[in-house]
Write a protein that holds these residues in place. Sequence first.
Motif, PDB file in Angstrom:
ATOM      1  N   LYS A  77      27.248  35.873  39.924  1.00 59.16           N
ATOM      2  CA  LYS A  77      27.601  36.874  40.916  1.00 59.16           C
ATOM      3  C   LYS A  77      26.375  37.315  41.734  1.00 59.16           C
ATOM      4  O   LYS A  77      26.408  37.323  42.958  1.00 59.16           O
ATOM      5  CB  LYS A  77      28.203  38.079  40.183  1.00 59.16           C
ATOM      6  N   ASN A  78      25.279  37.618  41.034  1.00 58.71           N
ATOM      7  CA  ASN A  78      24.100  38.157  41.728  1.00 58.71           C
ATOM      8  C   ASN A  78      23.086  37.100  42.136  1.00 58.71           C
ATOM      9  O   ASN A  78      22.053  37.418  42.720  1.00 58.71           O
ATOM     10  CB  ASN A  78      23.402  39.185  40.835  1.00 58.71           C
ATOM     11  N   LYS A  79      23.361  35.838  41.778  1.00 60.51           N
ATOM     12  CA  LYS A  79      22.479  34.721  42.116  1.00 60.51           C
ATOM     13  C   LYS A  79      21.049  34.950  41.637  1.00 60.51           C
ATOM     14  O   LYS A  79      20.095  34.871  42.412  1.00 60.51           O
ATOM     15  CB  LYS A  79      22.486  34.460  43.627  1.00 60.51           C
ATOM     16  N   ILE A  80      20.913  35.260  40.353  1.00 61.38           N
ATOM     17  CA  ILE A  80      19.564  35.361  39.795  1.00 61.38           C
ATOM     18  C   ILE A  80      19.463  34.491  38.550  1.00 61.38           C
ATOM     19  O   ILE A  80      20.476  34.179  37.914  1.00 61.38           O
ATOM     20  CB  ILE A  80      19.172  36.820  39.433  1.00 61.38           C
ATOM     21  N   ARG A  81      18.255  34.102  38.256  1.00 60.76           N
ATOM     22  CA  ARG A  81      18.000  33.257  37.091  1.00 60.76           C
ATOM     23  C   ARG A  81      16.692  33.668  36.457  1.00 60.76           C
ATOM     24  O   ARG A  81      15.733  33.976  37.151  1.00 60.76           O
ATOM     25  CB  ARG A  81      17.822  31.806  37.530  1.00 60.76           C
ATOM     26  N   PHE A  82      16.652  33.635  35.149  1.00 58.35           N
ATOM     27  CA  PHE A  82      15.363  33.756  34.473  1.00 58.35           C
ATOM     28  C   PHE A  82      15.471  33.195  33.066  1.00 58.35           C
ATOM     29  O   PHE A  82      16.566  32.889  32.592  1.00 58.35           O
ATOM     30  CB  PHE A  82      14.856  35.210  34.477  1.00 58.35           C
ATOM     31  N   ASP A  83      14.335  33.025  32.425  1.00 60.51           N
ATOM     32  CA  ASP A  83      14.290  32.499  31.066  1.00 60.51           C
ATOM     33  C   ASP A  83      13.675  33.549  30.149  1.00 60.51           C
ATOM     34  O   ASP A  83      12.869  34.356  30.593  1.00 60.51           O
ATOM     35  CB  ASP A  83      13.417  31.233  30.986  1.00 60.51           C
ATOM     36  N   PHE A  84      14.054  33.504  28.903  1.00 58.32           N
ATOM     37  CA  PHE A  84      13.328  34.309  27.913  1.00 58.32           C
ATOM     38  C   PHE A  84      13.273  33.542  26.610  1.00 58.32           C
ATOM     39  O   PHE A  84      14.095  32.669  26.352  1.00 58.32           O
ATOM     40  CB  PHE A  84      13.955  35.694  27.733  1.00 58.32           C
ATOM     41  N   LYS A  85      12.255  33.859  25.843  1.00 55.70           N
ATOM     42  CA  LYS A  85      12.101  33.116  24.592  1.00 55.70           C
ATOM     43  C   LYS A  85      11.754  34.029  23.432  1.00 55.70           C
ATOM     44  O   LYS A  85      11.197  35.106  23.618  1.00 55.70           O
ATOM     45  CB  LYS A  85      11.056  32.029  24.749  1.00 55.70           C
ATOM     46  N   VAL A  86      12.124  33.559  22.248  1.00 47.26           N
ATOM     47  CA  VAL A  86      11.702  34.245  21.023  1.00 47.26           C
ATOM     48  C   VAL A  86      10.805  33.288  20.251  1.00 47.26           C
ATOM     49  O   VAL A  86      11.024  32.079  20.270  1.00 47.26           O
ATOM     50  CB  VAL A  86      12.896  34.696  20.153  1.00 47.26           C
ATOM     51  N   VAL A  87       9.788  33.837  19.629  1.00 46.23           N
ATOM     52  CA  VAL A  87       8.816  33.028  18.908  1.00 46.23           C
ATOM     53  C   VAL A  87       8.885  33.402  17.433  1.00 46.23           C
ATOM     54  O   VAL A  87       9.025  34.575  17.105  1.00 46.23           O
ATOM     55  CB  VAL A  87       7.399  33.286  19.463  1.00 46.23           C
ATOM     56  N   MET A  88       8.842  32.399  16.591  1.00 45.57           N
ATOM     57  CA  MET A  88       8.928  32.707  15.145  1.00 45.57           C
ATOM     58  C   MET A  88       8.032  31.771  14.354  1.00 45.57           C
ATOM     59  O   MET A  88       7.626  30.719  14.849  1.00 45.57           O
ATOM     60  CB  MET A  88      10.369  32.611  14.666  1.00 45.57           C
ATOM     61  N   ALA A  89       7.765  32.167  13.121  1.00 48.36           N
ATOM     62  CA  ALA A  89       6.886  31.366  12.265  1.00 48.36           C
ATOM     63  C   ALA A  89       7.594  30.083  11.846  1.00 48.36           C
ATOM     64  O   ALA A  89       8.821  29.960  11.939  1.00 48.36           O
ATOM     65  CB  ALA A  89       6.487  32.167  11.044  1.00 48.36           C
ATOM     66  N   TYR A  90       6.804  29.123  11.361  1.00 50.01           N
ATOM     67  CA  TYR A  90       7.339  27.816  11.005  1.00 50.01           C
ATOM     68  C   TYR A  90       8.286  27.905   9.808  1.00 50.01           C
ATOM     69  O   TYR A  90       9.253  27.174   9.727  1.00 50.01           O
ATOM     70  CB  TYR A  90       6.177  26.869  10.697  1.00 50.01           C
ATOM     71  N   GLU A  91       7.971  28.806   8.875  1.00 46.44           N
ATOM     72  CA  GLU A  91       8.779  28.879   7.659  1.00 46.44           C
ATOM     73  C   GLU A  91       9.984  29.790   7.876  1.00 46.44           C
ATOM     74  O   GLU A  91       9.863  30.859   8.464  1.00 46.44           O
ATOM     75  CB  GLU A  91       7.953  29.428   6.478  1.00 46.44           C
TER      76      GLU A  91
END
Lengths: 156, 168
Positions: A77-91
Amino acid sequence: MDKAALTKYILDKFAGKVELLETGKVEPVFKLENEFLLEFCKSINSDETLHIDFLCNIAGVDTGERFEVVYSVASVKNKIRFDFKVVMAYENAEVESVQSIWPGANWHEREVWELYGINIRNHGNLTRFLLPDNWDQGYPMRKNWDAPDFVRMPES
Amino acid sequence: MGVIKKLPVYLEHFPGGGIVATSLDYVLSQSQASSIWYLLFGTACCAIELMATGASRYDFDRFGMIFRASPRQADLIIAAGTITKKMAPRLRLLYDQMAQPRYVIAMGGCTVKGGPFYYDSYAVEKGIDHIVPVDVYIPGCPPRPESLLEGCLTLQKKIKKQKIGDWS
């Protein structure tokens, strides 16, 4: 809403909880805490100004030291885009499922689980669909993955 | 199949029966080689070349070859395209369902040895000879229709050399 305004809006709205990463060349990329993920998704989905109604993609990343899960979202509807990420430990890496907000997350999350071994909490149907059903050789997209017939590209 | 296989054994007891058995071999192998019906099994880009070979310009029909969509009436399977590990059991199943004698042509780099997916790939089978016995290998990525025709001629030569007793 242009890129700068969008970035400012999100940083203001979620002050202290969301951090802007330098990597976003085309679209802004944000980083947030694993625990805040579901709340953040609900919030951008119901927010009138953003109205993020479309989850384009979920990608797993193995950097060698940690896992990342990257979400690309958009508002039709608003014609917007973005990315987000979460970071976590290997275990014991795991994230919360976002299916309750965008049902289309189902397959993407199964992929992330299947190829990276990142557990998805509350997914409900974590079954294989890219690999054979009787696959027992681990998670192929991990950096340290190996299998008897796996041939690594020789260094050029 | 069982009766035909035993025919040379019975015939050779009669005077001149050996010639009949040899002629029978000849007639059967000629007719078999000239009417190969092949199973549709195209999984990737090679299948486009396979279709082109079947179409009017290259005209597979002149070998008496026609597409079959069922393994029961096919005696050749042309594996054209990348065979992934997930696809491998299906290929084996189709091969097992074909009536004997049956032949396999591995068409293109992917089916022969994994092709461009040889390195860094967890999903692609590195050669279908791990799954089914292959009679003719056709290299190329993808091979031109002429290569496929050449592969079929090679298979025909192989069939023509066979004796009824070789059938398993």
